[in-house]
Scaffold this active site. Sequence first.
Site, PDB file in Angstrom:
ATOM      1  NE  ARG A 178       1.742 -25.493  75.764  1.00 31.83           N
ATOM      2  CZ  ARG A 178       3.002 -25.091  75.701  1.00 31.83           C
ATOM      3  NH1 ARG A 178       3.939 -25.775  76.305  1.00 31.83           N
ATOM      4  NH2 ARG A 178       3.319 -23.999  75.055  1.00 31.83           N
ATOM      5  NE  ARG A 229       1.764 -31.586  73.836  1.00 35.40           N
ATOM      6  CZ  ARG A 229       2.854 -32.322  73.886  1.00 35.40           C
ATOM      7  NH1 ARG A 229       2.791 -33.586  74.273  1.00 35.40           N
ATOM      8  NH2 ARG A 229       4.028 -31.816  73.532  1.00 35.40           N
ATOM      9  CE1 TYR A 253      13.275 -21.821  67.268  1.00 33.69           C
ATOM     10  CE2 TYR A 253      11.971 -20.715  65.586  1.00 33.69           C
ATOM     11  CZ  TYR A 253      12.216 -21.003  66.916  1.00 33.69           C
ATOM     12  OH  TYR A 253      11.418 -20.481  67.896  1.00 33.69           O
TER      13      TYR A 253
HETATM   14  O1  CP3 Z   1      -3.131 -22.317  67.774  1.00 30.40           O
HETATM   15  C1  CP3 Z   1      -2.278 -22.005  66.947  1.00 30.40           C
HETATM   16  O2  CP3 Z   1      -1.758 -20.869  66.891  1.00 30.40           O
HETATM   17  C2  CP3 Z   1      -1.889 -23.018  65.875  1.00 30.40           C
HETATM   18  C3  CP3 Z   1      -0.784 -23.839  66.135  1.00 30.40           C
HETATM   19  C4  CP3 Z   1       0.643 -23.307  66.196  1.00 30.40           C
HETATM   20  C5  CP3 Z   1       1.643 -23.967  66.957  1.00 30.40           C
HETATM   21  N1  CP3 Z   1       2.836 -23.373  66.691  1.00 30.40           N
HETATM   22  C6  CP3 Z   1       1.423 -25.113  67.849  1.00 30.40           C
HETATM   23  C7  CP3 Z   1       2.364 -25.353  68.940  1.00 30.40           C
HETATM   24  C8  CP3 Z   1       1.259 -22.262  65.519  1.00 30.40           C
HETATM   25  C9  CP3 Z   1       0.660 -21.202  64.600  1.00 30.40           C
HETATM   26  C10 CP3 Z   1       2.657 -22.327  65.838  1.00 30.40           C
HETATM   27  C11 CP3 Z   1       3.658 -21.410  65.271  1.00 30.40           C
HETATM   28  C12 CP3 Z   1       5.010 -21.371  65.839  1.00 30.40           C
HETATM   29  N2  CP3 Z   1       5.778 -22.418  66.268  1.00 30.40           N
HETATM   30  C13 CP3 Z   1       5.789 -20.196  65.948  1.00 30.40           C
HETATM   31  C14 CP3 Z   1       5.354 -18.824  65.490  1.00 30.40           C
HETATM   32  C15 CP3 Z   1       4.457 -18.168  66.459  1.00 30.40           C
HETATM   33  C16 CP3 Z   1       5.129 -17.660  67.706  1.00 30.40           C
HETATM   34  O3  CP3 Z   1       4.773 -18.157  68.775  1.00 30.40           O
HETATM   35  O4  CP3 Z   1       5.971 -16.744  67.595  1.00 30.40           O
HETATM   36  C17 CP3 Z   1       7.021 -20.546  66.501  1.00 30.40           C
HETATM   37  C18 CP3 Z   1       8.171 -19.613  66.820  1.00 30.40           C
HETATM   38  C19 CP3 Z   1       7.015 -21.963  66.697  1.00 30.40           C
HETATM   39  C20 CP3 Z   1       8.100 -22.818  67.220  1.00 30.40           C
HETATM   40  C21 CP3 Z   1       7.706 -23.472  68.481  1.00 30.40           C
HETATM   41  N3  CP3 Z   1       6.770 -24.483  68.569  1.00 30.40           N
HETATM   42  C22 CP3 Z   1       8.209 -23.223  69.778  1.00 30.40           C
HETATM   43  C23 CP3 Z   1       9.264 -22.178  70.122  1.00 30.40           C
HETATM   44  C24 CP3 Z   1       7.552 -24.100  70.644  1.00 30.40           C
HETATM   45  C25 CP3 Z   1       7.828 -24.305  72.107  1.00 30.40           C
HETATM   46  C26 CP3 Z   1       7.290 -23.221  72.943  1.00 30.40           C
HETATM   47  C27 CP3 Z   1       6.018 -23.628  73.613  1.00 30.40           C
HETATM   48  O5  CP3 Z   1       5.050 -22.862  73.547  1.00 30.40           O
HETATM   49  O6  CP3 Z   1       6.025 -24.701  74.245  1.00 30.40           O
HETATM   50  C28 CP3 Z   1       6.619 -24.849  69.877  1.00 30.40           C
HETATM   51  C29 CP3 Z   1       5.689 -25.889  70.373  1.00 30.40           C
HETATM   52  C30 CP3 Z   1       4.248 -25.715  70.089  1.00 30.40           C
HETATM   53  N4  CP3 Z   1       3.728 -25.399  68.867  1.00 30.40           N
HETATM   54  C31 CP3 Z   1       3.169 -25.879  71.006  1.00 30.40           C
HETATM   55  C32 CP3 Z   1       1.980 -25.656  70.298  1.00 30.40           C
HETATM   56  C33 CP3 Z   1       0.579 -25.751  70.797  1.00 30.40           C
HETATM   57  C34 CP3 Z   1       3.305 -26.299  72.456  1.00 30.40           C
HETATM   58  C35 CP3 Z   1       3.647 -27.744  72.473  1.00 30.40           C
HETATM   59  C36 CP3 Z   1       2.888 -28.626  73.412  1.00 30.40           C
HETATM   60  O7  CP3 Z   1       1.666 -28.821  73.299  1.00 30.40           O
HETATM   61  O8  CP3 Z   1       3.586 -29.184  74.237  1.00 30.40           O
END
Ligand code: CP3
Length: 342
Positions: A29, A38, A151
């Site tokens: 984002r 998105r 999770y």
């Molecule tokens: O750019 C990158 O790193 C590649 C894409 C990526 C995403 N999630 C996309 C994403 C990667 C590598 C992840 C890994 C991920 N997902 C982790 C491990 C890394 C970390 O942050 O500790 C975890 C714990 C998750 C689970 C997850 N996914 C959560 C807790 C959330 C919500 C929190 C948030 O940031 O909003 C997500 C959503 C998510 N995954 C987003 C993205 C870009 C945001 C969603 C959106 O665009 O609305």
Amino acid sequence: MLKNDLLIRAAKGLEVERAPVWLMRQAGRILPEYKATRARAKNFIDFVKTPELACEVSIQPVDILGVDAAIIFSDILVIPEAMGLPYQMIEAKGPWFENTIKSKADVDKLKIADAGDLDYVIKALQLTKKELNNRVPLIGFAGAPWTLFAYMIEGSGSKTFSKAKQFLYTQPETAHLLLEKITQSTINYLKGQVAAGADILQLFDSWAGVLSPDMYYEFSLNYISKICDALSPLVPVTVFAKDAHYATEKISQTSCSSIGLDWTINPQSARSQAGNKTLQGNADPCLLYASEEKIIRETNQMLKAFGKNKYICNLGHGLYPDLDKEKVKFFVDLVKNYKWNS
Ligand code: CP3
């Protein structure tokens, strides 16, 4: 042949001209371009499941920020879903699972996923690999078994993950059964990612920090180690265990190639515990809220402390969505232009 293979050479401990740089959550984002792509999907899960869109946002940071690698746009939660536990991504809240694991009967119902169950990620990787045209390496990834387990028990994020930890304390045998099933699924999935073009893999153990060292070795690192043994003969594997720097030495005894660090450990201390492994990290993402002068000072200090070889520059965790894209680019340029010999 990769045109820019700095990341792969650094991960393997080979000589580099400069340290490679990429950022966790670079496909996200902070980029208006990400938000625009998105908006073309119905919701987050639909977005993840559309290879053309996933490919587009995976490549954006390479074009816009100039990073030395692309990471495939997906999520760690695709594995629980492929095993039979669907999730939703709730706006401004995060992941949510309608059903959670409570007993051995629930674990028995889960399937061991294979790469075919995640064909949308495989297609996204193939497409991204093709579109990148070997400009930079493509990073594949998965959640570490403990973080996925957390999770699957908890059903959402949590400060303490006390339900997941309660499960470890009260049903350890069932916990091991579930961790083993997640591990087998992850190995199948990551082998599929490599076959589809991933040049390097990262395991995200985001909730490593809620466990004590002994619990961590038993319920997390054992399984990470199995995944490393299965995948590292194919490509380099990075292990990122957030808030678990007490485990750096033990992680260095696995067959991983590199160790991801958060900002709570200093480079010298990490080096002394990491044997001959490559280190990745570890600036506090909040540094990028600071002035350019402060960013320059702290980044130069970090690069000097890690040294040029066996080092991959990154943050200590993912970019926060409200960071300024220009500041992020400033950081990337700083690393790329650093004078290693001065
Ligand atoms: O750019 C990158 O790193 C590649 C894409 C990526 C995403 N999630 C996309 C994403 C990667 C590598 C992840 C890994 C991920 N997902 C982790 C491990 C890394 C970390 O942050 O500790 C975890 C714990 C998750 C689970 C997850 N996914 C959560 C807790 C959330 C919500 C929190 C948030 O940031 O909003 C997500 C959503 C998510 N995954 C987003 C993205 C870009 C945001 C969603 C959106 O665009 O609305």
